[in-house]
Write an enzyme that holds these catalytic residues in place. Structure first.
Site, PDB file in Angstrom:
ATOM      1  N   GLN A   1       9.291   1.180  16.217  1.00 25.45           N
ATOM      2  CA  GLN A   1       9.955   0.214  15.592  1.00 25.45           C
ATOM      3  C   GLN A   1      11.180   0.187  15.122  1.00 25.45           C
ATOM      4  O   GLN A   1      12.305  -0.564  15.301  1.00 25.45           O
ATOM      5  CB  GLN A   1       9.305   0.411  14.114  1.00 25.45           C
ATOM      6  CG  GLN A   1      10.020  -0.521  13.258  1.00 25.45           C
ATOM      7  CD  GLN A   1       8.436  -0.710  12.223  1.00 25.45           C
ATOM      8  OE1 GLN A   1       7.819  -1.530  12.456  1.00 25.45           O
ATOM      9  NE2 GLN A   1       8.815  -0.462  11.124  1.00 25.45           N
TER      10      GLN A   1
ATOM     11  N   GLY B   1      11.496   4.537   8.270  1.00 21.24           N
ATOM     12  CA  GLY B   1      10.403   6.293   8.612  1.00 21.24           C
ATOM     13  C   GLY B   1      10.629   5.891  10.215  1.00 21.24           C
ATOM     14  O   GLY B   1      10.348   5.460  10.446  1.00 21.24           O
TER      15      GLY B   1
ATOM     16  N   ARG C   1      -2.314   3.412   6.209  1.00 20.45           N
ATOM     17  CA  ARG C   1      -3.392   3.495   6.647  1.00 20.45           C
ATOM     18  C   ARG C   1      -5.057   4.444   6.143  1.00 20.45           C
ATOM     19  O   ARG C   1      -5.777   4.554   6.838  1.00 20.45           O
ATOM     20  CB  ARG C   1      -3.402   3.167   8.124  1.00 20.45           C
ATOM     21  CG  ARG C   1      -2.739   1.846   8.801  1.00 20.45           C
ATOM     22  CD  ARG C   1      -3.351   1.412  10.147  1.00 20.45           C
ATOM     23  NE  ARG C   1      -1.977   0.870  10.288  1.00 20.45           N
ATOM     24  CZ  ARG C   1      -2.280  -0.437  10.690  1.00 20.45           C
ATOM     25  NH1 ARG C   1      -3.497  -1.022  11.381  1.00 20.45           N
ATOM     26  NH2 ARG C   1      -2.120  -1.749  11.144  1.00 20.45           N
TER      27      ARG C   1
ATOM     28  N   HIS D   1       7.194   5.951   1.479  1.00 23.00           N
ATOM     29  CA  HIS D   1       7.750   4.846   0.722  1.00 23.00           C
ATOM     30  C   HIS D   1       8.957   5.188  -0.080  1.00 23.00           C
ATOM     31  O   HIS D   1       9.847   4.889  -0.468  1.00 23.00           O
ATOM     32  CB  HIS D   1       6.865   3.534   0.764  1.00 23.00           C
ATOM     33  CG  HIS D   1       5.716   2.998   1.975  1.00 23.00           C
ATOM     34  ND1 HIS D   1       4.513   2.765   1.882  1.00 23.00           N
ATOM     35  CD2 HIS D   1       6.261   1.696   2.492  1.00 23.00           C
ATOM     36  CE1 HIS D   1       3.999   2.398   2.531  1.00 23.00           C
ATOM     37  NE2 HIS D   1       5.258   2.316   3.392  1.00 23.00           N
TER      38      HIS D   1
ATOM     39  N   GLN E   1       3.040 -10.043  13.146  1.00 16.56           N
ATOM     40  CA  GLN E   1       2.989  -8.631  14.014  1.00 16.56           C
ATOM     41  C   GLN E   1       1.336  -8.177  14.714  1.00 16.56           C
ATOM     42  O   GLN E   1       1.445  -7.154  14.443  1.00 16.56           O
ATOM     43  CB  GLN E   1       4.276  -7.829  12.777  1.00 16.56           C
ATOM     44  CG  GLN E   1       3.424  -7.093  12.643  1.00 16.56           C
ATOM     45  CD  GLN E   1       4.636  -6.247  11.459  1.00 16.56           C
ATOM     46  OE1 GLN E   1       5.453  -6.232  10.864  1.00 16.56           O
ATOM     47  NE2 GLN E   1       4.475  -5.485  11.041  1.00 16.56           N
TER      48      GLN E   1
ATOM     49  N   ALA F   1       1.103  -1.363   0.213  1.00 17.91           N
ATOM     50  CA  ALA F   1      -0.035  -0.024   0.651  1.00 17.91           C
ATOM     51  C   ALA F   1       1.191   1.412   0.022  1.00 17.91           C
ATOM     52  O   ALA F   1       0.783   1.985   0.620  1.00 17.91           O
ATOM     53  CB  ALA F   1      -0.944  -0.514   1.116  1.00 17.91           C
TER      54      ALA F   1
HETATM   55  O1  PAF Z   1       7.493  -1.212   8.796  1.00 16.71           O
HETATM   56  C1  PAF Z   1       6.540  -1.661   7.894  1.00 16.71           C
HETATM   57  O2  PAF Z   1       5.776  -1.231   7.455  1.00 16.71           O
HETATM   58  C2  PAF Z   1       6.793  -3.128   8.665  1.00 16.71           C
HETATM   59  O3  PAF Z   1       6.169  -3.078  10.630  1.00 16.71           O
HETATM   60  C3  PAF Z   1       7.728  -3.765   8.533  1.00 16.71           C
HETATM   61  C4  PAF Z   1       9.491  -2.787   8.744  1.00 16.71           C
HETATM   62  C5  PAF Z   1       8.049  -4.054   6.468  1.00 16.71           C
HETATM   63  C6  PAF Z   1       7.715  -5.423   8.534  1.00 16.71           C
HETATM   64  O4  PAF Z   1       6.773  -5.608   8.555  1.00 16.71           O
END
Ligand code: PAF
Length: 279
Positions: free
Chosen positions: A153, A147, A187, A37, A61, A32
């Site tokens: 994360q 990001g 999202r 990105h 996750q 998406a």
């Molecule tokens: O940030 C994300 O899109 C996800 O958490 C990642 C790092 C690709 C792991 O699935």
């Protein structure tokens, strides 16, 4: 752009590239794709010879099966965007390619895992580290690009990389925003017209706090931020924290790095955002 769906094929393709001394920049995603990105890919292109992006909606996750089910999947559009920015390789595996049945994973990443997002999404960072560990082992990138929007994360994956001595340079890239300030997110697709307007309270509150920031008055500022967000219709605050940029505990005047982080449900969509207050 080369597209691979198996671990073996992508490793085989990358192996001679690396042997020839070329550097590989990696942008892991769940698809998406949006300008945020693409900005990671563009940054990776400035510093590496070959760029690989992965698109994989990682089930491990998601602690809420409904959230996993409704996560946007737009692979055709993703491929077009990746081609437009001249990404070299897409790795787009299926779940069975990435996971064996009943696979177990636990990495002791310390208490950061349980704070903020960890409190509202138990197990989330175990799933994130599990898949990123696998992806790093398959791709063996020189550098990986994430990001700042997912600040926690980034901290947790960086910790994993240090703990496991993975030879990957971690690069954090600035948050991309819509012109009205909303942080770009896959999202955002789920926001109704009204939600989209109400969601602006998150970036506006972060800006307000940044303008007023004084490291001696953290609890009053947090209180003020929470009041602003709670006053917005359709928005349910999960947390607003002014945190030490390393530990993610509430910042103190001694904190060298300070970040304000917010998470809230806007309508049915959970959004996160943050801003650096001291870096
Ligand atoms: O940030 C994300 O899109 C996800 O958490 C990642 C790092 C690709 C792991 O699935």
């Amino acid at each position: 752009m080369k597209i691979f769906t198996t671990k073996a094929a992508v490793s085989q393709y990358l192996s001679p590239i690396k042997a020839s001394g070329k550097t590989v920049g990696f942008v892991p995603t769940m698809g998406a794709l949006h300008q945020g990105h693409l900005s990671l890919i563009e940054l990776a292109q400035q510093h590496n010879d070959v760029i690989i992006c992965s698109v994989f909606v990682n089930p491990s996750q998601f602690n809420d099966p409904k959230d996993l089910e409704k996560y946007p999947r737009t692979i055709e559009a993703d491929i077009k965007l990746l081609e437009q920015v001249n990404c070299d390789i897409l790795f787009n595996p299926g779940v069975n390619e990435m996971y064996d049945d009943n696979e177990q994973w636990h990495l002791n990443i310390g208490e950061t895992e349980h704070l903020l997002e960890g409190e509202f999404r138990p197990g989330h960072y175990q799933g994130v580290t599990q898949v990123v560990y696998k992806l790093f082992n398959i791709v063996k990138p020189d550098a990986a690009y994430f990001g700042q929007k997912d600040y926690q994360q980034f901290l947790i994956i960086s910790k994993m990389v240090d703990m496991l001595n993975m030879p990957v340079k971690m690069v954090m890239c600035p948050i991309k925003r819509e012109t009205d300030g909303l942080a770009m997110s896959s999202r955002n697709i789920h926001l109704s017209v009204d939600d989209r307007l109400h969601a602006l309270v998150l970036s506006k509150t972060l800006d307000f706090i940044k303008d007023k920031f004084d490291s001696h008055d953290i609890s009053a500022l947090k209180e003020e931020a929470a009041q602003l967000i709670n006053a917005e219709p359709g928005v349910e605050l999960d947390y607003f924290e002014i945190a030490d940029g390393e530990t993610l505990h509430t910042a103190t005047p001694d904190s060298e790095k300070i970040v304000a982080l917010v998470a809230a449900k806007v309508g049915k969509t959970r959004l996160i955002d943050n801003v650096m207050l001291k870096s």
